[in-house]
Write an enzyme that holds these catalytic residues in place. Structure first.
Site, PDB file in Angstrom:
ATOM      1  N   PRO A  12       0.791  -1.224   0.000  1.00 61.82           N
ATOM      2  CA  PRO A  12       0.000   0.000   0.000  1.00 61.82           C
ATOM      3  C   PRO A  12       0.828   1.281   0.000  1.00 61.82           C
ATOM      4  O   PRO A  12       1.851   1.371   0.664  1.00 61.82           O
ATOM      5  CB  PRO A  12      -0.825  -0.104   1.287  1.00 61.82           C
ATOM      6  CG  PRO A  12      -0.120  -1.097   2.136  1.00 61.82           C
ATOM      7  CD  PRO A  12       0.530  -2.057   1.183  1.00 61.82           C
ATOM      8  N   ASN A  13       0.333   2.222  -0.771  1.00 65.23           N
ATOM      9  CA  ASN A  13       0.857   3.595  -0.869  1.00 65.23           C
ATOM     10  C   ASN A  13       2.178   3.698  -1.629  1.00 65.23           C
ATOM     11  O   ASN A  13       2.673   4.810  -1.849  1.00 65.23           O
ATOM     12  CB  ASN A  13       0.981   4.239   0.529  1.00 65.23           C
ATOM     13  CG  ASN A  13      -0.357   4.296   1.237  1.00 65.23           C
ATOM     14  OD1 ASN A  13      -1.302   4.848   0.685  1.00 65.23           O
ATOM     15  ND2 ASN A  13      -0.461   3.720   2.403  1.00 65.23           N
ATOM     16  N   HIS A  82       4.061  -4.353   9.432  1.00 65.50           N
ATOM     17  CA  HIS A  82       4.013  -4.240  10.894  1.00 65.50           C
ATOM     18  C   HIS A  82       2.785  -4.903  11.509  1.00 65.50           C
ATOM     19  O   HIS A  82       2.671  -4.954  12.725  1.00 65.50           O
ATOM     20  CB  HIS A  82       4.045  -2.750  11.277  1.00 65.50           C
ATOM     21  CG  HIS A  82       5.074  -1.982  10.483  1.00 65.50           C
ATOM     22  ND1 HIS A  82       6.419  -2.215  10.609  1.00 65.50           N
ATOM     23  CD2 HIS A  82       4.949  -1.024   9.520  1.00 65.50           C
ATOM     24  CE1 HIS A  82       7.080  -1.409   9.767  1.00 65.50           C
ATOM     25  NE2 HIS A  82       6.210  -0.688   9.099  1.00 65.50           N
ATOM     26  N   ASP A  89       1.943 -15.694   7.224  1.00 70.06           N
ATOM     27  CA  ASP A  89       1.553 -17.088   6.973  1.00 70.06           C
ATOM     28  C   ASP A  89       1.754 -17.463   5.513  1.00 70.06           C
ATOM     29  O   ASP A  89       2.216 -18.569   5.200  1.00 70.06           O
ATOM     30  CB  ASP A  89       0.090 -17.322   7.387  1.00 70.06           C
ATOM     31  CG  ASP A  89      -0.103 -17.331   8.892  1.00 70.06           C
ATOM     32  OD1 ASP A  89       0.905 -17.377   9.632  1.00 70.06           O
ATOM     33  OD2 ASP A  89      -1.270 -17.287   9.333  1.00 70.06           O
ATOM     34  N   LEU A 103      12.337   0.878   1.614  1.00 68.44           N
ATOM     35  CA  LEU A 103      13.087   2.058   1.165  1.00 68.44           C
ATOM     36  C   LEU A 103      13.756   2.730   2.348  1.00 68.44           C
ATOM     37  O   LEU A 103      14.906   3.163   2.279  1.00 68.44           O
ATOM     38  CB  LEU A 103      12.122   3.031   0.483  1.00 68.44           C
ATOM     39  CG  LEU A 103      11.502   2.488  -0.803  1.00 68.44           C
ATOM     40  CD1 LEU A 103      10.047   2.901  -0.913  1.00 68.44           C
ATOM     41  CD2 LEU A 103      12.279   2.927  -2.011  1.00 68.44           C
ATOM     42  N   SER A 104      13.003   2.842   3.439  1.00 67.62           N
ATOM     43  CA  SER A 104      13.517   3.516   4.632  1.00 67.62           C
ATOM     44  C   SER A 104      14.083   2.492   5.608  1.00 67.62           C
ATOM     45  O   SER A 104      13.805   1.297   5.506  1.00 67.62           O
ATOM     46  CB  SER A 104      12.381   4.308   5.302  1.00 67.62           C
ATOM     47  OG  SER A 104      11.361   3.419   5.759  1.00 67.62           O
ATOM     48  N   ARG A 109      12.966   4.679  12.673  1.00 68.70           N
ATOM     49  CA  ARG A 109      11.730   5.464  12.574  1.00 68.70           C
ATOM     50  C   ARG A 109      10.875   5.311  13.837  1.00 68.70           C
ATOM     51  O   ARG A 109      11.387   4.985  14.902  1.00 68.70           O
ATOM     52  CB  ARG A 109      10.996   5.068  11.297  1.00 68.70           C
ATOM     53  CG  ARG A 109      11.870   5.329  10.039  1.00 68.70           C
ATOM     54  CD  ARG A 109      11.124   5.103   8.768  1.00 68.70           C
ATOM     55  NE  ARG A 109       9.965   6.010   8.682  1.00 68.70           N
ATOM     56  CZ  ARG A 109       8.980   5.860   7.792  1.00 68.70           C
ATOM     57  NH1 ARG A 109       9.026   4.856   6.927  1.00 68.70           N
ATOM     58  NH2 ARG A 109       7.968   6.711   7.770  1.00 68.70           N
ATOM     59  N   ARG A 113       6.998   1.142  13.838  1.00 74.97           N
ATOM     60  CA  ARG A 113       7.542   0.579  12.594  1.00 74.97           C
ATOM     61  C   ARG A 113       8.740  -0.332  12.854  1.00 74.97           C
ATOM     62  O   ARG A 113       9.273  -0.930  11.931  1.00 74.97           O
ATOM     63  CB  ARG A 113       8.003   1.694  11.650  1.00 74.97           C
ATOM     64  CG  ARG A 113       6.888   2.518  11.088  1.00 74.97           C
ATOM     65  CD  ARG A 113       7.431   3.494  10.048  1.00 74.97           C
ATOM     66  NE  ARG A 113       6.541   4.619   9.911  1.00 74.97           N
ATOM     67  CZ  ARG A 113       5.456   4.629   9.118  1.00 74.97           C
ATOM     68  NH1 ARG A 113       5.169   3.596   8.362  1.00 74.97           N
ATOM     69  NH2 ARG A 113       4.671   5.692   9.076  1.00 74.97           N
TER      70      ARG A 113
HETATM   71  C1  DQA Z   1       8.066   1.021   3.953  1.00 75.47           C
HETATM   72  C2  DQA Z   1       8.124   1.251   5.469  1.00 75.47           C
HETATM   73  C3  DQA Z   1       6.736   1.083   6.095  1.00 75.47           C
HETATM   74  O1  DQA Z   1       6.806   1.348   7.492  1.00 75.47           O
HETATM   75  C4  DQA Z   1       5.757   2.056   5.496  1.00 75.47           C
HETATM   76  O2  DQA Z   1       4.468   1.826   6.014  1.00 75.47           O
HETATM   77  C5  DQA Z   1       5.744   2.004   4.006  1.00 75.47           C
HETATM   78  C6  DQA Z   1       7.019   1.908   3.300  1.00 75.47           C
HETATM   79  C7  DQA Z   1       9.421   1.351   3.286  1.00 75.47           C
HETATM   80  O3  DQA Z   1       9.598   0.920   2.135  1.00 75.47           O
HETATM   81  O4  DQA Z   1      10.268   2.025   3.871  1.00 75.47           O
HETATM   82  O5  DQA Z   1       4.711   2.125   3.375  1.00 75.47           O
HETATM   83  O6  DQA Z   1       7.774  -0.339   3.702  1.00 75.47           O
END
Ligand code: DQA
Length: 151
Positions: A12-13, A82, A89, A103-104, A109, A113
């Site tokens: 997501p996102n 998380h 599973d 990525l992060s 953080r 997370r």
């Molecule tokens: C993420 C880290 C996650 O905590 C966050 O919710 C993301 C991106 C990352 O790629 O750093 O959506 O997976």
């Protein structure tokens, strides 16, 4: 030997990369990252299926599909990292090498997370390198798929 295949799955996102919190996630779009991933994969003779969804169920379906069809998996589960026991599973149920990617650097953080539920089932984890982590994950996956060892 038949060509190696890998699924690269994004949660997501991650479709918002490029405009989403660039100070944390960088300026690359998911399209930029896909192009760099496919370039590295092509150089190593790996056929990549690169996908993104905002849905937890779709990710579970795709992890299962990867287990049936692919030689290796790279997964950025986004926030489901998380929380998702369903994804854990699914990952635990498939026998191919699995790299979790962020990525992060999630350890630097917010407290919520810092634990990855899903990484418990990963062969290895790459994080904190921005979009550059994806081609690196392809290299590591290639090593796992061909030599059965890390990069
Ligand atoms: C993420 C880290 C996650 O905590 C966050 O919710 C993301 C991106 C990352 O790629 O750093 O959506 O997976």
């Amino acid at each position: 030997m038949a060509a190696l295949t890998a699924f690269v799955l994004n949660g997501p996102n991650l479709n918002l990369l490029g405009t989403r919190e660039p100070d944390i996630y960088g300026n690359d779009t998911l399209g930029d990252i896909e192009a760099a991933t496919l370039k590295k994969a092509e150089a190593l003779g790996i056929t990549v299926d690169f996908r993104q969804t905002n849905g937890e169920g779709a990710l579970v379906d795709w992890v299962q599909e990867a287990g049936a069809k692919a030689d290796g998996l790279i997964l950025n589960p986004g926030a489901y990292t998380h929380t998702s026991i369903a994804l854990l599973d699914a990952l635990s149920a498939i026998a191919i090498p699995k790299i979790e990617l962020h990525l992060s650097n999630i350890h630097g953080r917010e407290e919520f997370r810092r634990d990855s539920v899903t990484a418990r089932a990963a062969t290895g984890v790459i994080m904190g390198l921005g979009g550059a982590g994806y081609p690196l994950a392809i290299e590591a996956l290639h090593a796992l798929m061909t030599r059965g060892t890390g990069a």
